[in-house]
Design a protein around this motif. Structure first.
Motif, PDB file in Angstrom:
ATOM      1  N   SER A  77       0.856  -1.204   0.000  1.00 46.70           N
ATOM      2  CA  SER A  77       0.000   0.000   0.000  1.00 46.70           C
ATOM      3  C   SER A  77       0.883   1.241   0.000  1.00 46.70           C
ATOM      4  CB  SER A  77      -0.909   0.036   1.248  1.00 46.70           C
ATOM      5  OG  SER A  77      -0.136   0.262   2.416  1.00 46.70           O
TER       6      SER A  77
ATOM      7  N   VAL B 285       3.847  16.275  -0.244  1.00 43.87           N
ATOM      8  CA  VAL B 285       2.788  15.585  -0.996  1.00 43.87           C
ATOM      9  C   VAL B 285       2.507  16.387  -2.265  1.00 43.87           C
ATOM     10  CG1 VAL B 285       0.383  14.805  -0.928  1.00 43.87           C
ATOM     11  CG2 VAL B 285       1.754  14.785   1.168  1.00 43.87           C
TER      12      VAL B 285
ATOM     13  N   ASP C 234       5.719  12.194  -1.456  1.00 43.86           N
ATOM     14  CA  ASP C 234       4.514  11.363  -1.452  1.00 43.86           C
ATOM     15  C   ASP C 234       3.796  11.676  -2.759  1.00 43.86           C
ATOM     16  OD1 ASP C 234       1.961  10.352  -1.302  1.00 43.86           O
ATOM     17  OD2 ASP C 234       1.814  10.601   0.864  1.00 43.86           O
TER      18      ASP C 234
ATOM     19  N   CYS D 218       1.580   9.660  -4.142  1.00 46.37           N
ATOM     20  CA  CYS D 218       0.440   8.727  -4.210  1.00 46.37           C
ATOM     21  C   CYS D 218      -0.669   9.263  -5.111  1.00 46.37           C
ATOM     22  CB  CYS D 218      -0.131   8.488  -2.818  1.00 46.37           C
ATOM     23  SG  CYS D 218       0.867   7.379  -1.819  1.00 46.37           S
TER      24      CYS D 218
ATOM     25  N   GLY E 252       0.781   5.141  -4.327  1.00 42.30           N
ATOM     26  CA  GLY E 252      -0.279   4.282  -3.795  1.00 42.30           C
ATOM     27  C   GLY E 252      -1.208   3.889  -4.931  1.00 42.30           C
TER      28      GLY E 252
ATOM     29  N   TYR F  43      -4.437   2.339  -4.576  1.00 43.19           N
ATOM     30  CA  TYR F  43      -5.814   2.068  -4.154  1.00 43.19           C
ATOM     31  C   TYR F  43      -6.755   2.346  -5.344  1.00 43.19           C
ATOM     32  CZ  TYR F  43      -9.868   2.048  -1.075  1.00 43.19           C
ATOM     33  OH  TYR F  43     -11.061   1.744  -0.499  1.00 43.19           O
TER      34      TYR F  43
ATOM     35  N   LYS G 143      -7.142   5.698  -7.266  1.00 40.46           N
ATOM     36  CA  LYS G 143      -5.968   6.358  -7.841  1.00 40.46           C
ATOM     37  C   LYS G 143      -5.960   6.259  -9.373  1.00 40.46           C
ATOM     38  CE  LYS G 143      -4.093   7.592  -3.950  1.00 40.46           C
ATOM     39  NZ  LYS G 143      -5.018   7.031  -2.969  1.00 40.46           N
TER      40      LYS G 143
ATOM     41  N   PHE H 190      -9.334  17.754   1.805  1.00 39.12           N
ATOM     42  CA  PHE H 190      -8.994  16.848   2.880  1.00 39.12           C
ATOM     43  C   PHE H 190      -9.478  17.419   4.198  1.00 39.12           C
ATOM     44  CE2 PHE H 190      -5.686  14.976   0.144  1.00 39.12           C
ATOM     45  CZ  PHE H 190      -5.971  13.646   0.396  1.00 39.12           C
TER      46      PHE H 190
HETATM   47  C1  LIG Z   1      -1.211  11.578  -0.258  1.00 38.88           C
HETATM   48  C2  LIG Z   1      -1.469  10.153   0.128  1.00 38.88           C
HETATM   49  N1  LIG Z   1      -0.553   9.512   0.884  1.00 38.88           N
HETATM   50  C3  LIG Z   1      -0.728   8.227   1.257  1.00 38.88           C
HETATM   51  C4  LIG Z   1      -1.852   7.516   0.893  1.00 38.88           C
HETATM   52  C5  LIG Z   1      -2.033   6.120   1.400  1.00 38.88           C
HETATM   53  O1  LIG Z   1      -2.124   5.170   0.412  1.00 38.88           O
HETATM   54  P1  LIG Z   1      -2.854   3.750   0.719  1.00 38.88           P
HETATM   55  O2  LIG Z   1      -4.301   4.019   0.884  1.00 38.88           O
HETATM   56  O3  LIG Z   1      -2.508   2.932  -0.484  1.00 38.88           O
HETATM   57  O4  LIG Z   1      -2.222   3.195   1.956  1.00 38.88           O
HETATM   58  C6  LIG Z   1      -2.825   8.151   0.096  1.00 38.88           C
HETATM   59  C7  LIG Z   1      -4.014   7.409  -0.368  1.00 38.88           C
HETATM   60  O5  LIG Z   1      -5.105   7.610  -0.020  1.00 38.88           O
HETATM   61  C8  LIG Z   1      -2.640   9.506  -0.276  1.00 38.88           C
HETATM   62  O6  LIG Z   1      -3.564  10.168  -1.004  1.00 38.88           O
END
Ligand SMILES: Cc1ncc(COP(=O)(O)O)c(C=O)c1O
Length: 373
Positions: A56, A128, A154, A156, A178, A180, A183, A314
């Protein structure tokens, strides 16, 4: 009522189904050829030497911090306007997350705020690329160099995004993705860490696989590790998604452009910028900012009544009940973060959202915002 227009939706074609099915016909469902091939493809796409697939994005953040040796007594600068794992994983390695303020336009960490938050205990900046808009990478690279700090991206939410023509994830000492299902690229659950340094890549691989050295027996553990492996089924899915990424990012950009045209006439509704200088956006979500006098929960309820799902992307980390309890964080400490977070509304956004669905969302939002006055 189940929403008929979801907030997000994965885009799985027959090619992904065939690739996963092919793995199921082999005896190697984990640590097999698909893992290696997916990692190679991720590294090549980002023009970095190493990619390590993990279970993840959160696992990736955890391993990135451990790999850099960050622990007790160390501080890591993070945004509060972010997904909670960004700060949780810092706590989980017994270090201290230090929140810094964001830029109100890009919603990414503000380099000046980050520099002001540096102390003698700061070890790393964990930035991020919020909503797929790359952070100001030249400024952060400069700060990290001058203060001898590690830089963790980050990414993700930002696969395929670019800053000055270079892909998000290719700047930091380590970068985390990430996968998920919401994404741009999904493997169901999953993630990856990119590394420029072979030592970091070796350590990431060791830690994700129960602390086993690469050539060690299954029951020999050189270190205390984790099971953060990604199965070959997931890697096969990811490989097809990566091959389709350009096409998928194009569909997302076109959907964002359609929303822009449909929503521009709603008075005082702030739309996300379609272009940001020096950046190529990888559209993760489509987040508008409601006028200050419009009640977000009432707006969400009005849209939900029409079967339209929305999100609050967020909620500031420092205001989460868990964080208030553990870290004693309080309101008003990061006013831009709090003010932005009160107004944001994520609209349904996915590769195959249709113009008709977007029209329904626009009409419902127009009505909800107009009736709030
Ligand atoms: C900026 C950010 N960091 C970390 C994550 C965590 O990823 P995961 O849900 O795959 O653990 C997410 C996902 O929701 C994210 O948007």
């Amino acid at each position: 009522m189940n929403p008929s227009i979801p907030l997000s939706s994965p885009d799985i074609t027959e090619a992904e189904i065939a690739a996963v099915t092919a793995v199921l016909r082999t005896p190697q469902l984990s640590l097999g050829p698909e893992l290696h091939a997916f990692e190679q493809a991720l590294a090549a796409y980002h023009a970095v030497p190493h990619a390590v697939a993990v279970s993840s994005g959160t696992a990736g953040l955890h391993l990135a911090l451990l790999t850099l040796g960050i622990g007790e007594g160390d501080e890591v600068i993070v945004p509060s306007f972010a997904f909670v794992a960004v700060a949780n994983t810092v706590l989980q390695v017994r270090a201290t997350p230090v929140f810094a303020e964001i830029d109100p336009v890009t919603l990414n960490l503000d380099p000046n705020a980050v520099e002001a938050a540096i102390t003698p205990r700061t070890r790393a900046i964990l930035l991020v690329h919020t909503f797929g808009v790359p952070a100001e990478m030249d400024a952060f690279a400069d700060i990290a160099r001058r203060h001898h700090l590690a830089l963790i991206e980050d990414a993700c939410e930002a696969m395929g995004a670019e800053f000055d023509g270079r892909r998000a994830g290719s700047f930091g000492d380590l970068a985390v993705f990430g996968f998920y299902p919401n994404k741009q690229l999904t493997t169901g659950e999953g993630g990856a860490v990119l590394a420029r340094n072979a030592g970091h890549a070796d350590r990431l691989r060791l830690l994700r696989n129960q602390g086993r050295a690469p050539s060690a027996d299954w029951l020999d553990h050189a270190e205390i590790g984790y099971n953060y492996r990604l199965s070959d089924l997931a890697c096969a899915l990811g490989r097809v998604q990566l091959a389709r990424l350009e096409e998928m990012l194009r569909m997302r950009r076109e959907a964002a452009e359609r929303y822009h045209a449909l929503l521009a006439s709603i008075p005082r509704l702030e739309l996300p910028q379609l272009t940001v200088p020096r950046r190529t956006i990888s559209w993760f979500v489509y987040v508008v900012r409601l006028p200050h006098n419009v009640d977000r929960e009432r707006t969400r309820a009005a849209l939900a009544e029409r079967g339209i799902a929305t999100g609050r992307y967020f909620a500031p980390i420092h205001l989460q009940p868990a964080w208030r309890a553990i870290a004693g964080t309080s309101a008003d400490a990061w006013p831009i973060t709090e003010s932005v977070a009160r107004q944001t509304l994520a609209l349904p956004f996915f590769n195959r959202i249709t113009p008709g669905q977007q029209q329904l969302v626009a009409d419902a939002l127009h009505e909800a915002v107009s009736s709030s006055r």
